[in-house]
Design an enzyme around this catalytic site. Structure first.
Site, mmCIF file in Angstrom:
data_model
loop_
_atom_site.group_PDB
_atom_site.id
_atom_site.type_symbol
_atom_site.label_atom_id
_atom_site.label_comp_id
_atom_site.label_asym_id
_atom_site.label_seq_id
_atom_site.Cartn_x
_atom_site.Cartn_y
_atom_site.Cartn_z
ATOM 1 N N ASP A 169 -9.469 -28.093 -6.731
ATOM 2 C CA ASP A 169 -8.156 -27.767 -7.282
ATOM 3 C C ASP A 169 -7.062 -28.704 -6.787
ATOM 4 O O ASP A 169 -6.263 -29.222 -7.584
ATOM 5 C CB ASP A 169 -7.764 -26.337 -6.906
ATOM 6 C CG ASP A 169 -8.388 -25.295 -7.822
ATOM 7 O OD1 ASP A 169 -9.076 -25.677 -8.777
ATOM 8 O OD2 ASP A 169 -8.191 -24.097 -7.571
ATOM 9 N N HIS A 213 -13.692 -22.526 -12.312
ATOM 10 C CA HIS A 213 -12.917 -22.544 -11.081
ATOM 11 C C HIS A 213 -13.397 -23.699 -10.219
ATOM 12 O O HIS A 213 -14.419 -24.331 -10.495
ATOM 13 C CB HIS A 213 -13.043 -21.215 -10.333
ATOM 14 C CG HIS A 213 -12.242 -20.111 -10.940
ATOM 15 N ND1 HIS A 213 -10.860 -20.086 -10.905
ATOM 16 C CD2 HIS A 213 -12.622 -18.996 -11.618
ATOM 17 C CE1 HIS A 213 -10.423 -19.007 -11.519
ATOM 18 N NE2 HIS A 213 -11.473 -18.325 -11.971
#
Length: 389
Positions: A164, A134
């Site tokens: 991200d 992540h």
């Protein structure tokens, strides 16, 4: 009635998005905001986040078809769509798209001019390529996370914005648009490998330059832009709010010191690094004497480079952002407006978040893929859990 007519500089560009979470959907949203016709291929059970699709604004301005890629008829349906697309985006772990039958070789065989964009955290090669991950882990190994947080405390992530979206989505968008330019000039498509670790590392270019030149210390809270100086950071106000101070240049600092009410001797401490803790304490003490609203009024319209730290719900009401229309109300949701802005071909909010499978007939007709309707499935309840990417 919701306006569905395309507008923006990417009007006429067809994008096929294989549903995922995080940076892939955001990249596709950005392309859709700029006018691209984005068709999202949703899977039975939803993306696994348990979020009501009606509120998922990363799926605004898109259309959705529902296809089971694990069924025999699923991959051919997706390849039919790829044959009509300019860009395909997927965010699976390396090798998954190939196993499903919709990898780059199969898609480019169907459409040699296709730009095949791959969004991953670790990239398509390397020791960690197949590992789960992540945002926080990706930015950790690039050195970016290590720059955040106070000198005497742990690093902390800024949600998942840095990895991200900044290091991932934005680099994917730049990559596929550059490849699209090449494809249109040559007729030859290609694969774009957008890895969050690569993009995040790239974002630290200026810091690496400063590090090499001796202008940056490789530790937190010791530098010009990481809270190491008392005139670049945040301070608490009397009501528990915070003000952000960025008075780096001498002329801006002079205005800041004047409006804050620092004594001449205190203000002069800026030029002596040995007195910075003294200056920091004086600045903090002054900010604690008034509320955030009071300080906002004092610094409003000046060159002191001071701003209130607002929450997500407060931000749309900031006078400057409201005047620019930085946020918009659409389909009952307050959300960031499309960015950047174009003088001749502005982007727009045309459609609310796409519900899985809601546009199968439209897409089959508009993309001239008549068999798509035969493979589409009825929408099912989203499943709980978090998929790999």
């Amino acid at each position: 009635m919701t306006e569905t007519r395309a507008s923006g500089p990417l009007t006429g560009v067809r994008v096929l998005e294989l549903a995922g979470i995080g940076p892939g959907p955001f990249a596709a949203m950005l392309l859709a905001d700029l006018g691209a016709d984005v068709v999202r291929v949703d899977r039975p059970g939803g993306p696994g986040l348990g979020v009501d699709p009606a509120y998922d604004i990363t799926n605004r301005n898109k259309r959705s078809v529902l296809v089971d890629l694990k069924s025999p008829d699923g991959p051919p349906a997706v390849l039919d769509l790829a044959g009509r697309a300019d860009i395909l985006l997927e965010g699976y772990r390396p090798g998954v798209a190939e196993r499903l039958g919709v990898g780059p070789d199969a898609a480019l065989a169907r459409n040699p001019a296709l730009v095949y964009g791959r969004m991953t955290g670790w990239g398509q090669q390397g020791p960690l390529a197949h590992a789960a991950g992540h945002d926080i882990g990706y930015i950790a190994v690039t050195g970016a996370l290590g720059m955040t947080g106070p000198a005497d405390g742990p690093p902390y992530p800024a949600a998942n914005l840095l990895g991200d979206y900044a290091g991932g989505s934005l680099y994917l968008v730049v990559g596929v648009l550059a490849a699209l330019q090449h494809a249109r000039a040559t007729g030859t498509g290609q694969v774009v490998d957008a890895a969050i670790v690569d993009g995040t590392a790239h974002l630290t270019a200026m810091i690496h330059a400063m590090l090499a030149a001796g202008g940056w210390q490789d530790r937190r809270g010791a530098n010009l832009l990481d809270g190491g100086v008392p005139f670049y950071g945040t301070y608490e106000t009397a009501d528990g709010g915070h003000m952000a101070v960025g008075a780096l240049e001498p002329r801006f600092y002079a205005e800041f010191a004047r409006l804050l009410g620092l004594e001449d001797a205190q203000a002069a401490a800026r030029a002596d690094a040995g007195r910075w803790e003294e200056l920091r304490a004086a600045v903090a003490a002054r900010f604690r004497q008034h509320t955030r609203a009071e300080w906002t009024e004092i610094f409003e319209g000046t060159d002191a480079c001071v701003a209130p730290v607002l929450s997500l719900r407060e931000a749309p009401r900031h006078p400057h952002l409201a005047a620019r229309g930085t946020f918009a109300e659409h389909a009952g949701i307050t959300q960031p407006a499309p960015a950047p802005r174009f003088s001749a071909t502005p982007g727009s909010l045309r459609r609310p978040p796409a519900r899985p499978g809601a546009h199968t007939a439209e897409v089959a007709r508009d993309w001239d893929v008549p068999g798509l309707g035969e493979h589409a499935l009825e929408e099912t309840e989203p499943q709980k859990g978090s998929p790999n990417r």
